[in-house]
Design an enzyme around this catalytic site. Structure first.
Site, PDB file in Angstrom:
ATOM      1  N   SER A 120       0.860  -1.036   0.016  1.00 61.88           N
ATOM      2  CA  SER A 120       0.002  -0.129   0.203  1.00 61.88           C
ATOM      3  C   SER A 120       0.761   1.160   0.053  1.00 61.88           C
ATOM      4  CB  SER A 120      -0.944  -0.181   1.283  1.00 61.88           C
ATOM      5  OG  SER A 120      -2.187  -0.875   0.824  1.00 61.88           O
ATOM      6  N   LYS A 123       0.126   3.676  -2.932  1.00 65.23           N
ATOM      7  CA  LYS A 123      -0.938   4.646  -2.968  1.00 65.23           C
ATOM      8  C   LYS A 123      -0.202   6.154  -2.918  1.00 65.23           C
ATOM      9  CE  LYS A 123      -4.575   2.021  -0.604  1.00 65.23           C
ATOM     10  NZ  LYS A 123      -4.122   0.689  -0.296  1.00 65.23           N
ATOM     11  N   SER A 304      -5.945   3.382   4.234  1.00 67.00           N
ATOM     12  CA  SER A 304      -5.477   2.765   3.384  1.00 67.00           C
ATOM     13  C   SER A 304      -6.450   1.970   2.383  1.00 67.00           C
ATOM     14  CB  SER A 304      -4.356   1.662   4.064  1.00 67.00           C
ATOM     15  OG  SER A 304      -3.530   0.922   3.064  1.00 67.00           O
TER      16      SER A 304
END
Length: 468
Positions: A120, A123, A304
């Site tokens: 993640s 991102k 997230s």
């Protein structure tokens, strides 16, 4: 006593009484027009408003760090990073970089150019791309339009965070509400004498598969991501849990919620909602607006949230004139980040959230993006810097660094997949120098991701006051 005498006496009494009242009036004892008080000063003239003047330049929106603050000892940081990389608990593939945010000087690195699974932390690419274009002020419009005399359409504009009831101006997830939309629509319908309609949903704003082929199906079933459509209520959750089960068809589920709100207002919705099309020139019966994109980006960084990250990736694609699909989104995000000056040679984005299989980026590439987000000379990217979770205080870092010197001074995006642990962000040293760091490990021994996370947190906490 004669009449005349009585009249004179009466008149005298009236005069005396009248004189007493006038005296009382003059001294403000009884109401009247007379007074012995000083005359009231005339009112001051109404002030003239000043002319418009130029405000201070908005070029810098983040605090400017003192460039004279001392740099930490690079040799000490390098030794600490080498020890981290060589720790067998992180596995055989570890990459890391620490750099000074002000000068861009690399203070320590190891395997920084090796392409690895970012999880993640990826991102931050989508965050930077979206804040660059279409930009932080953009909002997403959900509307209801008239298809024909008996049909209305819920038209998705990319907002998957609609509230089932009234919208709340103080939140991001739920800023726009179905109850508010229904109230507008019911009012318009009632004005024309229509109380029975058919409802369709037009979600053609996004295209292609709603679930990326790169995503393991079990992650959908587990609620880690929802099917990505252009309209949904509460990110398609079926309960209040953060990783709740999701609706298999968020668009139709949203239309069903709207139908329920309309029914509560006396509008009969015939049959179950279905998919349909509407014209771009159709009469608008009601509309609601999402939070601005800056807040949406901060939301997906804090939580997230994979679904909202994929939604934002599609917005980047639409702005770039590319298809609003998974492929279009990754192409658009890559192109946008490249235009910001980041060399993405070799990088692969399998999706926009980092949940899917196949993404590969380097620690150096991630660090370059984080540096841009934190740069005061990039005010449009500000939401990406302040939106990162704060160690020990917010988001996915709220339960980490609780007894670490990094608490409150580390902002970072976390990443976690099976056998993958990552962390990318900034830290302010005890001497007020801001550093950028990225740590990646994508071959963590089975069952070791929690321990790997603690090792990374320990290293980053140590950056606050590196020891010689």
């Amino acid at each position: 006593m004669g009449w005349a005498a009585r009249t004179g006496i009466t008149a005298g009494i009236v005069v005396v009484l009248a004189g007493g009242y006038l005296t009382a009036d003059a001294y403000d004892v009884v109401p009247g027009v007379l007074t012995t008080a000083p005359a009231v000063a005339p009112a001051a003239p109404f002030p003239s408003p000043p002319g418009a003047v130029d405000s201070a330049s908005p070029a810098r929106t983040l605090p400017v760090l003192d460039e004279s603050a001392p740099l930490p000892d690079a040799a000490s940081i390098s030794a600490s990073l080498d020890a981290l990389v060589e720790d067998p608990r992180l596995g055989s593939r570890v990459g890391g970089v620490v750099m000074d945010r002000i000068t861009g000087e690399v203070l320590a690195q190891s395997g920084a150019d090796t392409l690895m699974v970012p999880a993640s932390t990826q991102k931050v690419f989508t965050a930077a791309a979206a804040l660059a274009s279409p930009g932080p002020e953009v909002t997403l419009t959900t509307k209801v339009v008239e298809v024909d005399a008996g049909t209305i359409a819920l038209v998705g504009g990319g907002d998957m965070m609609l509230a089932a009831g009234a919208g709340d101006p103080l939140v991001v997830n739920g800023r726009a509400g179905m109850a508010d939309l229904a109230t507008q629509v019911a009012g318009e319908l009632t004005l024309t004498g229509r109380t029975t309609v058919r409802l369709v949903v037009d979600d053609r704003y996004f295209a292609g598969p709603t679930v990326s082929p790169a995503v393991f199906p079990g992650n959908v079933a587990a609620g880690y991501i929802a099917p990505v459509t252009s309209v949904a209520v509460d990110i398609a959750r079926l309960s209040d849990a953060e990783y709740a089960k999701r609706s298999a068809d968020p668009s139709l589920a949203a239309a069903e919620v709207l139908a329920a709100r309309l029914t509560e207002l006396g509008i009969t919705v015939e049959g179950a909602p279905s998919r349909g099309e509407s014209a771009s020139t159709a009469k608008v019966l009601g509309s609601v607006e999402s939070a601005p994109l800056s807040e949406i980006v901060a939301y997906f960084l804090q939580h997230s949230d994979n679904t909202i990250t994929e939604v934002v990736g599609r917005l980047v694609a639409i702005d770039a004139g590319l298809p609003a699909t998974f492929d279009g989104a990754t192409q658009a995000v890559s192109a946008s980040v490249s235009r910001l000056g980041v060399d993405l040679t070799g990088a692969v984005l399998a999706d926009c959230s980092g949940l899917g299989d196949g993404s590969a980026v380097s620690a150096s590439q991630l660090a370059a993006v984080v540096e841009l987000l934190a740069d005061p000379e990039q005010p449009g990217l500000r939401a990406g810097a302040v939106g990162l979770p704060v160690a020990g205080l917010s988001g996915t870092l709220d339960d980490r660094y609780l007894s670490s010197p990094g608490r409150g001074v580390v902002r970072a995006k976390t990443g976690s997949l099976p056998n993958v642990t990552s962390l990318a962000g900034t830290v302010v040293t005890a001497q007020d120098r801001q550093l950028v760091f990225v740590l990646l490990a994508d071959a963590v021994p089975e069952g070791g991701t929690y321990g790997a996370r603690q090792l990374m947190d320990g290293f980053v906490g140590g950056l606050v006051d590196p020891k010689d």
